[in-house]
Design an enzyme around this catalytic site. Structure first.
Site, PDB file in Angstrom:
ATOM      1  N   THR A 152      24.183 -15.117 -57.825  1.00 45.41           N
ATOM      2  CA  THR A 152      24.968 -14.429 -56.799  1.00 45.41           C
ATOM      3  C   THR A 152      26.457 -14.495 -57.114  1.00 45.41           C
ATOM      4  O   THR A 152      27.172 -13.486 -57.026  1.00 45.41           O
ATOM      5  CB  THR A 152      24.690 -15.042 -55.424  1.00 45.41           C
ATOM      6  OG1 THR A 152      23.283 -14.992 -55.145  1.00 45.41           O
ATOM      7  CG2 THR A 152      25.437 -14.292 -54.330  1.00 45.41           C
ATOM      8  N   GLY A 156      19.178 -19.478 -61.124  1.00 43.87           N
ATOM      9  CA  GLY A 156      19.424 -20.166 -59.872  1.00 43.87           C
ATOM     10  C   GLY A 156      20.005 -19.168 -58.888  1.00 43.87           C
ATOM     11  O   GLY A 156      20.870 -18.361 -59.254  1.00 43.87           O
ATOM     12  N   CYS A 157      19.542 -19.192 -57.651  1.00 47.84           N
ATOM     13  CA  CYS A 157      19.938 -18.145 -56.699  1.00 47.84           C
ATOM     14  C   CYS A 157      21.435 -18.140 -56.430  1.00 47.84           C
ATOM     15  O   CYS A 157      22.077 -17.075 -56.414  1.00 47.84           O
ATOM     16  CB  CYS A 157      19.147 -18.286 -55.400  1.00 47.84           C
ATOM     17  SG  CYS A 157      19.215 -19.922 -54.640  1.00 47.84           S
ATOM     18  N   ASN A 158      22.022 -19.301 -56.232  1.00 48.90           N
ATOM     19  CA  ASN A 158      23.468 -19.363 -56.004  1.00 48.90           C
ATOM     20  C   ASN A 158      24.230 -18.910 -57.254  1.00 48.90           C
ATOM     21  O   ASN A 158      25.241 -18.203 -57.168  1.00 48.90           O
ATOM     22  CB  ASN A 158      23.899 -20.788 -55.659  1.00 48.90           C
ATOM     23  CG  ASN A 158      23.298 -21.287 -54.367  1.00 48.90           C
ATOM     24  OD1 ASN A 158      23.207 -20.569 -53.390  1.00 48.90           O
ATOM     25  ND2 ASN A 158      22.886 -22.547 -54.357  1.00 48.90           N
TER      26      ASN A 158
END
Length: 347
Positions: A154, A149-151
């Site tokens: 990060t 998942g991108c969030n």
């Protein structure tokens, strides 16, 4: 060697970004693209910027269509990948860009997603610091990869170095993210209309309910945390792409600023895509647009006794498609950087 590739969900944002990057990959040949509602239409009718794929037509997303390829990227909605993947060739390399195979805990899946919990696959964040080594080692011997998942990736990349080095505490972690709406996919949603988001910033999934929270905690446990806890708040902002994540954590008493910075320097020394900026510099989302690069800025708030980490990524590249291709390169024994831009687009 040329690897034959199929991309499902090719009419969406993630699928389109995978295709854009693969167009410059010297070892991958895209032979099949699939969709659901848009099956039967030409790819460029849905992705008009992908001119090099003018001869491809979107086929139905079925196991029969996807079978027979060396590499399959599944860019499908959450909950849709597992059933398709279960029917694909065992020796093919499958990369799931949805959430189906990310979580190790069935309880976490039930609490945040619901439905049947699928078998967890190798997590596709190569640079993620683990208690020993990095996630890269696990990717070198797998044929099933769960892109992140991108969030979640990060935030994990922001905090894991401090957890592993023992210089930050694991319980009082706070992350606030400014995110672009492309992270929500291409489906029409009233709250993502331009008239709703332009000129405004809107928090969502507030109060510990965002689906990426268990994924973040899973990564931090892999970095060495026993019982991590995080307050995670995403804020939708009017930029098509990008994540700017501000994460803070209490510094372990007795730890000085030099030791804090050394933890992040050691974690990402020599990494081509995750880069710690010089002391005093902070990243911007504009600097990673279109690139598979995560830029980190780090500061120590002496008065508050906290470390502050600012991370900027392009959610569609390093957050999704780039991470998927980078992980695929490793799994196939290719040079990790193949087909992946480190430079952003400006202005």
């Amino acid at each position: 060697m040329t690897y034959s590739v199929a991309v499902s969900g090719a009419s969406g944002y993630a699928g389109g970004e995978i295709l854009r990057l693969l167009a410059g990959h010297p070892e991958f040949e895209v032979r099949t693209v699939t969709a659901h509602q848009n099956a039967g239409q030409s790819l460029i009718s849905q992705q008009p910027h992908l001119r090099s794929y003018a001869g491809l037509t979107l086929e139905p997303t079925t196991p029969e269509v996807l079978s027979g390829h060396d590499v399959v990227f599944l860019a499908l909605p959450h909950g849709a990948s597992a059933a398709v993947a279960a029917q694909l060739d065992a020796d093919a390399l499958i990369i799931d860009c949805g959430a189906d195979h990310r979580l190790e805990s069935a309880a976490d899946w039930a609490a945040f997603y619901g439905g049947d919990h699928a078998e967890p696959w190798t997590y596709g964040v190569p640079e993620l610091p683990l208690a020993v080594g990095t996630q890269r080692g696990a990717l070198a011997s797998t044929r099933r990869i769960a892109a992140p998942g991108c969030n979640a990736s990060t935030v994990a990349l922001s905090l894991a170095p401090g957890i592993r080095a023992g210089v930050i505490e694991e319980r009082d972690l706070v992350s606030v993210l400014a995110v672009g709406p492309s992270g929500a996919g291409r489906s029409l949603k009233a709250d993502l209309l331009a008239s709703e988001i332009l000129g405004s910033a809107s928090p969502y999934a507030v109060g510990g309910v965002h689906r990426h929270i268990p994924e973040i905690l899973q990564s931090l446990r892999a970095a060495g945390a026993a019982e991590p806890a995080i307050s995670f708040t995403p804020v939708l902002v009017p930029m098509a792409r990008g994540i700017l994540a501000t994460s803070t954590a209490r510094i372990v008493p007795g730890t000085d600023a030099a030791a804090v910075r050394a933890a992040w320097e050691a974690a990402y020394a020599g990494e081509p895509f995750v880069q710690l900026l010089p002391d005093g510099e902070m990243p911007r989302t504009a600097d990673v647009l279109g690139a598979n690069t995560a830029l980190l800025g780090l500061a120590v708030d002496e008065a508050a006794g906290r470390v502050v980490v600012i991370a900027a990524v392009d959610n569609l590249v390093k957050g999704t498609a780039g991470a998927a291709i980078q992980s695929a390169n490793i799994a196939l024994g290719l040079r990790e950087t193949l087909g992946l831009p480190v430079n952003g687009v400006a202005p």
